[in-house]
Scaffold this active site. Structure first.
Site, PDB file in Angstrom:
ATOM      1  N   SER A   1       7.218   1.532  -4.940  1.00  0.00           N
ATOM      2  CA  SER A   1       6.009   1.153  -5.669  1.00  0.00           C
ATOM      3  C   SER A   1       6.397   0.678  -7.056  1.00  0.00           C
ATOM      4  CB  SER A   1       5.079   2.375  -5.778  1.00  0.00           C
ATOM      5  OG  SER A   1       4.022   2.142  -6.688  1.00  0.00           O
TER       6      SER A   1
ATOM      7  N   TYR B   1       3.335  11.195  -9.141  1.00  0.00           N
ATOM      8  CA  TYR B   1       3.599  10.065  -8.255  1.00  0.00           C
ATOM      9  C   TYR B   1       4.712   9.186  -8.804  1.00  0.00           C
ATOM     10  CZ  TYR B   1       2.648   6.034  -5.234  1.00  0.00           C
ATOM     11  OH  TYR B   1       2.762   5.006  -4.327  1.00  0.00           O
TER      12      TYR B   1
END
Length: 259
Positions: A139, A152
């Site tokens: 990501s 995250y």
């Protein structure tokens, strides 16, 4: 002989879209995820479209389950040439000072250790094929940080570090390592999972963004990288919607309130 591609997290979103696309590219796709019913539906869909696929229920947080995935791959007739480590996710948007340790643990186990388990289990088969490819779907959160994203971004930074380290360690062996880093992607489950099923908060993430990426956009990137000649290694592909210039800079259009 048809090459085998293994896709984790294939029961929805980017994983399911990637499985469909790779099947269209001529791979036999072994789809893996926890939800066996969704995998069965996906396999039938791929077969109706003229592709070939097999399903294997797999929890990437379980050593035994990942071992079963590797055993299932060994039973297929073609060489395993592609592994797409897509399983992952986010939980919570709390600051570091009040973040849930359980949420952080889950994100690390799924995103980082899940990728580690599956890669370790499938690497012998990938190398034996003579032309293996490991794709890590990380990501843009692995390249920067933002408020509320500590857990995250920490997990995705670790996943990114793993991909880079693996590429160094495999230098000289017939396995390439490709990292795909999507930005804002609207899928049916990612934000819902992050916000514990709160549909209002999930929808707010994309409010005013005319065209966020969708799962098929990321699947297209995975397929393009994976189908380059094997001597071509796309180390990292960063992909965002036009509206998103960075993690913090997103163009949003105000809703039309006239009429």
């Amino acid at each position: 002989m048809t090459s085998v591609a293994i896709v984790t997290g294939a029961s929805s979103g980017i994983g399911a879209a990637t499985a469909r696309r790779l099947a269209a590219e001529g791979f036999h796709v072994l789809v893996a995820a926890r939800r066996a019913d969704r995998l069965a539906s996906l396999v039938q869909e791929i077969r109706r479209a003229g592709g070939t696929a097999t399903a294997q229920a797999c929890d990437v947080t379980s050593d035994a389950s990942v071992a079963e995935l590797a055993a299932a791959a060994a039973e297929l007739p073609g060489p395993v040439t592609l592994l797409v480590n897509n399983a992952g996710g986010a939980r919570g948007l709390d600051p570091v000072e009040s973040g849930s340790v359980a949420d952080w643990q889950w994100m690390y186990d799924v995103n980082v250790l899940g990728t580690l388990r599956v890669t370790q289990a499938l690497l012998p088969a990938l190398e034996a094929s003579g032309a293996g490819t490991v794709v890590v779907v990380s990501s843009t959160a692995g390249l920067g940080v933002y408020e509320g994203g500590g857990g995250y971004t920490a997990a995705k930074h670790a996943e990114t570090a793993m991909a880079g380290t693996l590429r160094l360690e495999l230098c000289g062996r017939p396995v390439r390592v490709i990292e795909i880093d999507p930005g804002m992607v609207r899928t049916e489950e990612f934000s819902l999972t992050r916000f514990g099923g709160d549909a209002r908060r999930a929808a707010a993430v994309y409010a005013g963004v005319a065209e966020p990426l969708v799962a098929d956009d990321v699947a297209d990137c995975v397929a393009w990288c994976a189908t380059r000649p094997h001597h071509v290694n796309v180390d990292r592909l960063v992909v965002r919607p036009l509206a998103q210039a960075s993690q913090h800079k997103v163009h949003r259009v105000a809703p039309d309130t006239e009429g």
